[in-house]
Design a protein around this motif. Structure first.
Motif, PDB file in Angstrom:
ATOM      1  N   THR A   7      -7.476  -3.563  -4.226  1.00 23.23           N
ATOM      2  CA  THR A   7      -6.180  -2.901  -4.104  1.00 23.23           C
ATOM      3  C   THR A   7      -5.527  -3.353  -2.804  1.00 23.23           C
ATOM      4  N   ALA A   8      -4.259  -3.025  -2.639  1.00 20.75           N
ATOM      5  CA  ALA A   8      -3.561  -3.392  -1.399  1.00 20.75           C
ATOM      6  C   ALA A   8      -4.231  -2.732  -0.197  1.00 20.75           C
ATOM      7  N   GLN A   9      -4.680  -1.506  -0.352  1.00 18.96           N
ATOM      8  CA  GLN A   9      -5.336  -0.807   0.745  1.00 18.96           C
ATOM      9  C   GLN A   9      -6.653  -1.475   1.110  1.00 18.96           C
ATOM     10  N   GLN A  10      -7.383  -1.928   0.103  1.00 16.80           N
ATOM     11  CA  GLN A  10      -8.652  -2.624   0.358  1.00 16.80           C
ATOM     12  C   GLN A  10      -8.420  -3.981   1.012  1.00 16.80           C
TER      13      GLN A  10
ATOM     14  N   HIS B 155       2.508   1.595  -3.571  1.00 21.13           N
ATOM     15  CA  HIS B 155       1.500   2.025  -4.538  1.00 21.13           C
ATOM     16  C   HIS B 155       1.088   3.481  -4.311  1.00 21.13           C
ATOM     17  N   SER B 156       1.113   3.924  -3.062  1.00 23.27           N
ATOM     18  CA  SER B 156       0.779   5.328  -2.773  1.00 23.27           C
ATOM     19  C   SER B 156       1.822   6.275  -3.354  1.00 23.27           C
TER      20      SER B 156
ATOM     21  N   ALA C 226       0.840  -1.199   0.000  1.00 16.82           N
ATOM     22  CA  ALA C 226       0.000   0.000   0.000  1.00 16.82           C
ATOM     23  C   ALA C 226       0.877   1.251   0.000  1.00 16.82           C
TER      24      ALA C 226
ATOM     25  N   VAL D 234      -0.810  -7.222  -6.098  1.00 16.63           N
ATOM     26  CA  VAL D 234      -1.746  -7.907  -5.200  1.00 16.63           C
ATOM     27  C   VAL D 234      -1.845  -9.380  -5.585  1.00 16.63           C
TER      28      VAL D 234
ATOM     29  N   SER E 154      -2.289  -2.452 -13.644  1.00 13.90           N
ATOM     30  CA  SER E 154      -2.116  -1.448 -12.592  1.00 13.90           C
ATOM     31  C   SER E 154      -1.403  -2.066 -11.392  1.00 13.90           C
ATOM     32  N   THR E 155      -1.483  -1.382 -10.270  1.00 13.56           N
ATOM     33  CA  THR E 155      -0.867  -1.872  -9.036  1.00 13.56           C
ATOM     34  C   THR E 155      -1.458  -3.209  -8.585  1.00 13.56           C
ATOM     35  N   LYS E 156      -2.610  -3.571  -9.123  1.00 11.06           N
ATOM     36  CA  LYS E 156      -3.253  -4.826  -8.711  1.00 11.06           C
ATOM     37  C   LYS E 156      -2.450  -6.059  -9.130  1.00 11.06           C
TER      38      LYS E 156
ATOM     39  N   ARG F  59     -10.458  -7.666  -8.401  1.00 13.76           N
ATOM     40  CA  ARG F  59      -9.365  -7.844  -7.435  1.00 13.76           C
ATOM     41  C   ARG F  59      -9.197  -6.562  -6.632  1.00 13.76           C
TER      42      ARG F  59
END
Length: 427
Positions: A380-383, A249-250, A246, A315, A310-312, A378
């Motif tokens: 995100t890391a934050q989710q 990715h931020s 997270a 994940v 994307s960043t996913k 899928r």
């Protein structure tokens, strides 16, 4: 011309050392300096005696009496220290080089001031006197992009990892860009679970990265010894992993090569604390990103399909790691790399084997969600950090079922309508 000077020349596209600006706030606002001090040097054929100079993470600058800002972009500059014996006493200083014929000598007030400037410059520029700073103790690893040695700081005796890369192996622009990328991204990141890059050196034949030394091996070696971890251990590890993802990715960065080998353990006994390493394939988020990067068996299906991603993708790779830690096996086992890639692309993960029977229904739900082949579904890391398996890791299964914000109408967090999975959930 050195490799770094060549890159700097392309970026700078200029033939003068200093730049001037009548609007100094343009370069200084939002860029707090990390060092300021008195330096002596020539500027416009005039000797500047003990001029106050400031250094930010991207520029060195000073102000003229007229209010004009004089500045230099120092990214990829080469730094060489020197000392001179004079009748009046010893002189200490350093040289900044943009190209072979574009350089500037700076003189410090004493050796202590020189050490201070070199210490800070080493965080943002490229050093050249590696033999004066480190001694190699032994080789600890080797790979396609260089050899890693255990080395020791000559002055402090602290141990570091030195990654040495032959410059002749960087003729391919792709590999050269990976090295520059790794350096630039590691210098931008600052997190307890990311390996730290201290200095970069360029010599005649080598580029050397001075990195944090982690003596306890990687997660692959750890899991080969233990076979698999307890679910509680994996839960704690997973939370730490998604917290660092997270963070990355931020910052607008995708790692793109998450795997067991790139997770370095920081303890000989603990299994949850680690340092994420090897950012050679990392990149910045781009809506048109399609390049196929990663390791077979860990890559998100959208990368293998040639779709934008994307960043996913990180994940998904993290999900593969967690599946291996929970079960002791990979979801895409095959005899050849090509077959692994084929299974990786199809992404049909079976939860019916004996190795999965000990997994709780919440762990199964968790894996389903992050290993979905469709990135739209899928998280995100934050989710992911809000998933009950991680968020309520200290609770019992019954508490999870009643308190989870993701359970409604009898559906688990990972169940997405219309997707087909080769699994059998616990009732």
């Amino acid at each position: 011309m050195s490799i770094f000077q060549s890159v700097y020349s392309q970026i700078a596209a200029r033939k003068t050392f200093w730049q001037t600006d009548e609007f100094p706030q343009y370069h200084t606002n939002g860029k707090p300096h990390i060092l300021e001090g008195r330096l002596s040097f020539f500027y416009n054929n005039e000797w500047k005696e003990r001029q106050l100079v400031k250094l930010s993470k991207s520029s060195m600058y000073f102000s003229e009496a007229s209010g004009v800002l004089v500045w230099l972009k120092i990214k990829w500059c080469l730094v060489t220290s020197f000392s001179e014996e004079k009748n009046s006493g010893d002189l200490y200083g350093f040289t900044l080089s943009l190209e072979t014929n574009i350089k500037q000598d700076f003189y410090t007030e004493n050796s202590e001031a020189l050490d201070q400037w070199l210490s800070i410059l080493s965080q943002v520029s490229i050093m050249t006197n590696i033999q004066q700073d480190y001694v190699i103790i032994k080789e600890i690893d080797s790979g396609k992009f260089g050899t890693v040695y255990l080395c020791q700081d000559i002055n402090t005796h602290e141990e570091y990892a030195m990654k040495k890369i032959l410059k002749k192996d960087l003729i391919n622009a792709k590999y050269l860009n990976q090295i520059f990328n790794e350096i630039a991204i590691l210098r931008k990141l600052d997190h307890k679970s990311i390996i730290k890059l201290y200095k970069v050196y360029e010599e005649k034949k080598y580029i050397s990265l001075i990195l944090e030394y982690i003596p306890y091996g990687n997660m692959l070696k750890r899991i080969l010894k233990k076979k698999k971890l307890t679910e509680k251990q994996v839960m704690i590890f997973s939370r730490n992993l998604f917290e660092v993802l997270a963070y990355i990715h931020s910052k607008g960065i995708i790692h793109r090569d998450l795997k067991l080998e790139n997770i370095l353990m920081t303890s000989n006994t603990g299994n949850s604390e680690f340092k994420l390493a090897d950012f050679g394939l990392a990149c910045y988020i781009d809506k048109s990103l399609k390049s196929k990067s990663g390791s077979p068996g860990y890559m998100a299906p959208e990368i293998l399909r040639g779709n934008t991603y994307s960043t996913k993708v990180d994940v998904f790779s993290a999900g593969i790691i967690i599946f291996i830690l929970l079960t002791g096996t990979s979801p895409f086992v095959a005899n050849t790399t090509q077959k692994i890639i084929e299974k990786n692309l199809k992404c049909r993960i079976c939860f019916e084997g004996n190795e999965c029977k000990s997994m709780s229904r919440h762990a199964t739900s968790f894996i389903i969600e992050i290993l979905t082949s469709e990135p739209t579904y899928r998280p995100t890391a934050q989710q992911v950090l809000k998933h009950p398996w991680i968020k309520y890791k200290s609770c019992s299964d019954s508490e999870l079922a009643s308190s989870s914000p993701y359970t409604s109408a009898g559906k688990l967090f990972g169940e997405v309508g219309g997707l087909i999975w080769d699994i059998k959930l616990e009732n």
